[in-house]
Design an enzyme around this catalytic site. Structure first.
Site, mmCIF file in Angstrom:
data_model
loop_
_atom_site.group_PDB
_atom_site.id
_atom_site.type_symbol
_atom_site.label_atom_id
_atom_site.label_comp_id
_atom_site.label_asym_id
_atom_site.label_seq_id
_atom_site.Cartn_x
_atom_site.Cartn_y
_atom_site.Cartn_z
ATOM 1 N N LYS A 111 -0.027 1.772 -6.992
ATOM 2 C CA LYS A 111 0.175 0.404 -6.541
ATOM 3 C C LYS A 111 -1.084 -0.401 -6.820
ATOM 4 O O LYS A 111 -2.172 -0.061 -6.352
ATOM 5 C CB LYS A 111 0.495 0.389 -5.048
ATOM 6 N N ARG A 152 -7.086 -6.854 -1.089
ATOM 7 C CA ARG A 152 -6.718 -5.446 -0.960
ATOM 8 C C ARG A 152 -7.361 -4.566 -2.045
ATOM 9 O O ARG A 152 -6.962 -3.423 -2.237
ATOM 10 C CB ARG A 152 -5.199 -5.294 -1.022
ATOM 11 N N GLU A 173 -3.630 9.513 -9.128
ATOM 12 C CA GLU A 173 -2.905 9.209 -7.876
ATOM 13 C C GLU A 173 -1.595 9.998 -7.814
ATOM 14 O O GLU A 173 -1.218 10.523 -6.770
ATOM 15 C CB GLU A 173 -2.599 7.704 -7.782
ATOM 16 N N LYS A 190 4.179 0.171 -8.934
ATOM 17 C CA LYS A 190 4.342 -1.208 -8.486
ATOM 18 C C LYS A 190 3.118 -2.024 -8.813
ATOM 19 O O LYS A 190 2.016 -1.551 -8.538
ATOM 20 C CB LYS A 190 4.540 -1.206 -6.979
ATOM 21 N N TYR A 193 14.892 -7.579 -5.617
ATOM 22 C CA TYR A 193 15.583 -8.621 -4.850
ATOM 23 C C TYR A 193 16.794 -9.148 -5.616
ATOM 24 O O TYR A 193 17.620 -9.856 -5.062
ATOM 25 C CB TYR A 193 14.604 -9.761 -4.533
#
Ligand code: PBG
Length: 332
Positions: A203, A225, A241, A256, A321
């Site tokens: 991410k 972040r 990761e 993502k 979405y």
């Protein structure tokens, strides 16, 4: 070499009619490939549109059952739930409340549509008053930073609350080191060894999350972040990761954002036999919607092309979405 093959070889022969193109198409999209993100708020009594994401609403928990029936009717692969609590605090404790918006919505959805796959996003950023994905501490220089190890406990307790409410899969999106293992141990300790973990393994600290932060009311109140999400310049690190999450017990992994990181998605696909998902996230959705509203592109064709590209790059399933629109376009 290639030039000498013409005129014997003509790739256009297989593009001549729609039915031949359909026969040789390598990548297809189905409603069952799509997972719809939904936002449930404790404090709403009716749906409230998210300005930057046309077609997306913050929903009252009382809408959960109907949402579940619709998602099941459209044949979607599943839904993923985010929560907006009444009260936030520094530690995000509301994420662990069994009566919080997500556990209540999960229970209502599983009741209304028992076969619908219900996934919960596990993270504290919607529940902390500062909007960061973890508990804060001062580092040696006096700067506020997210305390990785202290955050693992609240994440694990949140995942347990979600699973107890009936979630089929929990999906940690916080990017703390060691969280997959911590959640796995907590679920196993509560006799929920059959609940799967979909890790947001890869991410990135993306500029395109803005619209989501409106939808989930979780913009960081200071800083950004970058101290926990990945640097957009890094591709090899994605494989590291991935390796760590697999070792900690991830059942499924995710990349993502999707569209700006299709190369990373492809590398992850090559590196693992686990199911791989991609999150066609808020900024990607908002850009297509805005361009279509401005008359610059054809919404349906652009959406289908974007999602097909994400599948072609290696995604087994896509969080998007656009899921209800696409399911309808596909005739569901
Ligand atoms: C964190 C989380 C975020 C998204 C999913 N989980 C926000 C963030 O990292 O800032 C983004 C989803 C989207 O942009 O559509 N709980």
């Amino acid at each position: 070499m290639v030039a000498s093959m013409f005129p014997t070889v003509r790739p256009r022969r297989l593009r001549r009619t729609a039915s031949i193109r359909s026969l040789v198409r390598e990548t297809t999209l189905a409603p069952s490939d799509l997972i719809l993100p939904l936002f449930f708020a404790d404090f709403l009594t009716e749906a409230k549109p998210v300005a930057s994401m046309p077609g997306v609403d913050q929903l009252p928990v009382s809408a959960a059952a109907e949402q579940a029936r619709q998602a099941a009717k459209l044949g979607l692969g599943g839904v993923i739930l985010f929560g907006l609590p009444k009260v936030k605090d520094a530690r995000g404790e509301a994420a662990c409340d069994p009566n919080g918006p997500v556990p209540r919505a999960v229970a209502a959805m599983k009741d209304a549509a028992p076969d619908l796959v219900v996934i919960t996003d596990t993270c504290v950023d919607e529940y902390t008053d500062h909007g960061h994905c973890g508990i804060l501490k001062k580092d040696a220089r006096g700067e506020m930073v997210v305390d990785n190890d202290a955050t693992l406990d609240v994440l694990a307790r949140s995942a347990v609350a979600q699973a107890k409410a009936g979630a089929d899969i929990v999906a940690p999106s916080d990017m703390m080191d060691g969280r997959v293992g911590a959640i796995r141990r907590a679920l196993d300790d509560e006799s929920m060894s059959d609940i799967a973990i979909l890790s947001y393994s890869v991410k990135y600290a993306s500029a395109f999350y803005g619209p989501f932060r409106d939808a989930a009311d979780c913009a960081p109140q200071f800083g950004d972040r970058a101290g926990y999400q990945m640097d957009p310049g890094n591709g090899r690190e994605a494989l590291r990761e991935l390796e760590l999450d697999i070792a900690e017990g991830a059942d499924m992994v995710m990349v993502k954002p999707a569209l700006p990181y299709l190369d990373v998605l492809w590398r992850v696909r090559q590196a693992t036999t686990l199911p791989v998902g991609a999150y066609n996230f808020s900024g990607e959705y908002a850009m297509i919607k805005a361009a279509a509203a401005a008359g610059m592109i054809d919404e349906k064709r652009a959406t289908m092309e974007a999602l097909t590209s994400i599948r072609r790059a290696g995604a087994d399933f896509i969080l998007t979405y656009h899921a209800p629109d696409v399911a309808r376009w596909l005739g569901a």
